[in-house]
Design a protein around this motif. Structure first.
Motif, PDB file in Angstrom:
ATOM      1  N   TRP A 143     -14.189  57.309  36.456  1.00  0.00           N
ATOM      2  CA  TRP A 143     -14.507  55.884  36.307  1.00  0.00           C
ATOM      3  C   TRP A 143     -13.852  55.077  37.420  1.00  0.00           C
ATOM      4  O   TRP A 143     -14.471  54.213  38.036  1.00  0.00           O
ATOM      5  N   ARG A 144     -12.581  55.375  37.709  1.00  0.00           N
ATOM      6  CA  ARG A 144     -11.884  54.684  38.794  1.00  0.00           C
ATOM      7  C   ARG A 144     -12.542  54.968  40.140  1.00  0.00           C
ATOM      8  O   ARG A 144     -12.692  54.077  40.981  1.00  0.00           O
ATOM      9  N   ALA A 145     -12.936  56.228  40.331  1.00  0.00           N
ATOM     10  CA  ALA A 145     -13.558  56.609  41.607  1.00  0.00           C
ATOM     11  C   ALA A 145     -14.898  55.907  41.796  1.00  0.00           C
ATOM     12  O   ALA A 145     -15.251  55.516  42.913  1.00  0.00           O
ATOM     13  N   ARG A 146     -15.634  55.741  40.708  1.00  0.00           N
ATOM     14  CA  ARG A 146     -16.929  55.055  40.819  1.00  0.00           C
ATOM     15  C   ARG A 146     -16.754  53.579  41.137  1.00  0.00           C
ATOM     16  O   ARG A 146     -17.561  52.992  41.875  1.00  0.00           O
ATOM     17  N   ILE A 147     -15.695  52.965  40.603  1.00  0.00           N
ATOM     18  CA  ILE A 147     -15.409  51.564  40.948  1.00  0.00           C
ATOM     19  C   ILE A 147     -15.089  51.452  42.432  1.00  0.00           C
ATOM     20  O   ILE A 147     -15.593  50.577  43.147  1.00  0.00           O
ATOM     21  N   ALA A 148     -14.219  52.388  42.926  1.00  0.00           N
ATOM     22  CA  ALA A 148     -13.880  52.392  44.354  1.00  0.00           C
ATOM     23  C   ALA A 148     -15.116  52.640  45.213  1.00  0.00           C
ATOM     24  O   ALA A 148     -15.266  52.047  46.294  1.00  0.00           O
ATOM     25  N   GLU A 149     -16.007  53.491  44.707  1.00  0.00           N
ATOM     26  CA  GLU A 149     -17.249  53.783  45.430  1.00  0.00           C
ATOM     27  C   GLU A 149     -18.109  52.526  45.573  1.00  0.00           C
ATOM     28  O   GLU A 149     -18.622  52.224  46.659  1.00  0.00           O
ATOM     29  N   ARG A 150     -18.258  51.775  44.477  1.00  0.00           N
ATOM     30  CA  ARG A 150     -19.072  50.561  44.523  1.00  0.00           C
ATOM     31  C   ARG A 150     -18.438  49.493  45.410  1.00  0.00           C
ATOM     32  O   ARG A 150     -19.125  48.820  46.178  1.00  0.00           O
ATOM     33  N   LEU A 151     -17.111  49.325  45.307  1.00  0.00           N
ATOM     34  CA  LEU A 151     -16.424  48.336  46.134  1.00  0.00           C
ATOM     35  C   LEU A 151     -16.552  48.670  47.617  1.00  0.00           C
ATOM     36  O   LEU A 151     -16.810  47.796  48.447  1.00  0.00           O
ATOM     37  N   THR A 152     -16.362  49.940  47.938  1.00  0.00           N
ATOM     38  CA  THR A 152     -16.481  50.375  49.332  1.00  0.00           C
ATOM     39  C   THR A 152     -17.888  50.114  49.855  1.00  0.00           C
ATOM     40  O   THR A 152     -18.069  49.624  50.974  1.00  0.00           O
TER      41      THR A 152
END
Length: 343
Positions: free
Chosen positions: A85-94
């Motif tokens: 979940w954290r990685a997907r948030i970072a993915e979207r922000l990036t």
């Protein structure tokens, strides 16, 4: 860059290829792909080892060319629903910050795993990480552990004793010399125990200072790197009282399987895909930074060592031949599926 250094991944690739070739199946021709001179669509099946370090491009290209892929993911068991979940948030922000011109390593790994027709997990913890962390369909996952070379089961401690002059009990750690592997933690855990610590492994240039700090301890002996087929390595496993591997994370470490094959108990990190039923008498898994627990577990094995034959029995079934048979079946399934789709 795969073979510019040596480690568990390189051993896995070489051993898998060798075992597949020994099967002597007439329809099975195994080649290590040279991407500079060979096209992926000249093969019936592509087997990619590791879902990270840009390997998603190989899977993507094979997919574009219509070549089925077996992917040995080698995914850390630390991946779960929360970390994903954290990685997907970072993915979207990036993506939003760069107008989707930059991808995170999580996004690349996930794409490789989603595109592969069959994903190989080394154990049930990695299988769970694939499902929870990357949403890989369970039906596409095959659980196939690494194998162990036969000579580790026959290892003789005499060669190591004669080479080093080291008699009596000692603790062995095999692996790259680096803070991630946490040799320093092992040395600290052993400060109050009168046991030598033998290190085998290579220190990269950036970790030379770390190595020197380790060697400042009078308990530490460093033998440098040893080739996987070197009989001295197998002998070191057999001579050791305990193998320690308190690294910050492992997938399914070959050094642990090899030590058990030599009859030597192991204390290791719990951040691993390794799971052996009823192995508590010879295998302890704990937090990588639990130095007190590390010292106590090592001391208990030294004081009351398990019978070596019983330790070996834990991994007796882990042969490269068995692994090769299962992998060859995966290749055949994909070839048959491809032929059916063409028809």
């Amino acid at each position: 860059m795969l073979f510019q250094r040596d480690g568990g991944l390189q051993v896995q690739v070489r051993s898998t290829i060798a075992a597949l070739r020994q099967l002597q199946r007439p329809a099975l021709d195994i080649v290590l792909v040279d991407p500079n001179h060979q096209r992926l669509d000249s093969f019936d099946v592509i087997h990619v080892f590791s879902a990270i370090n840009g390997n998603n491009r190989a899977v993507e290209l094979a997919n574009e060319l219509g070549v089925p892929v077996v992917l040995s993911g080698l995914v850390s068991p630390g991946w779960n629903k929360r970390t994903a979940w954290r990685a997907r948030i970072a993915e979207r922000l990036t993506g939003r910050l760069t107008q989707w011109t930059v991808q995170t390593s999580y996004a690349q790994t996930k794409r490789a795993l989603q595109l592969a027709q069959i994903v190989v997990a080394l154990g049930t913890p990695e299988q769970k990480s694939l499902v929870d962390g990357f949403k890989v369909a369970p039906a596409r996952i095959r659980v196939l552990p690494n194998g162990i070379a036969d000579h580790f089961f026959r290892a003789d401690p005499g060669l190591f004793r004669a080479h080093t002059g080291l008699e009596g009990p000692f603790v062995l750690m095999v692996g790259a010399i680096s803070p991630y592997k946490n040799q320093q933690g092992l040395v600290r855990a052993m400060e109050n125990l009168a046991l030598p610590v033998v290190l085998i492994g290579q220190a990269q240039r950036q970790h030379q200072d770390y190595l020197q700090r380790l060697l400042a301890s009078p308990q530490v002996r460093w033998l440098g790197p040893l080739e996987h087929h070197d009989s001295l390595l197998a002998s070191a496993y057999a001579a050791a009282s305990v193998l320690a591997l308190p690294s910050q994370g492992e997938v399914l470490p070959l050094v642990v399987l090899e030590a058990l094959a030599a009859g030597t108990p192991v204390v290791m990190t719990d951040e691993s895909a390794l799971s052996l039923p009823e192995s508590g008498f010879a295998l302890r898994q704990l937090r990588w930074d639990d130095l007190d627990g590390l010292g106590k577990a090592i001391q208990s094995f030294v004081a009351a060592p398990p019978k070596r034959d019983e330790v070996r029995s834990l991994v007796r079934a882990f042969t490269w031949q068995r692994v090769a048979l299962s992998i060859a079946d995966c290749y055949q399934q994909l070839c048959e599926r491809e032929s059916a789709d063409v028809v």
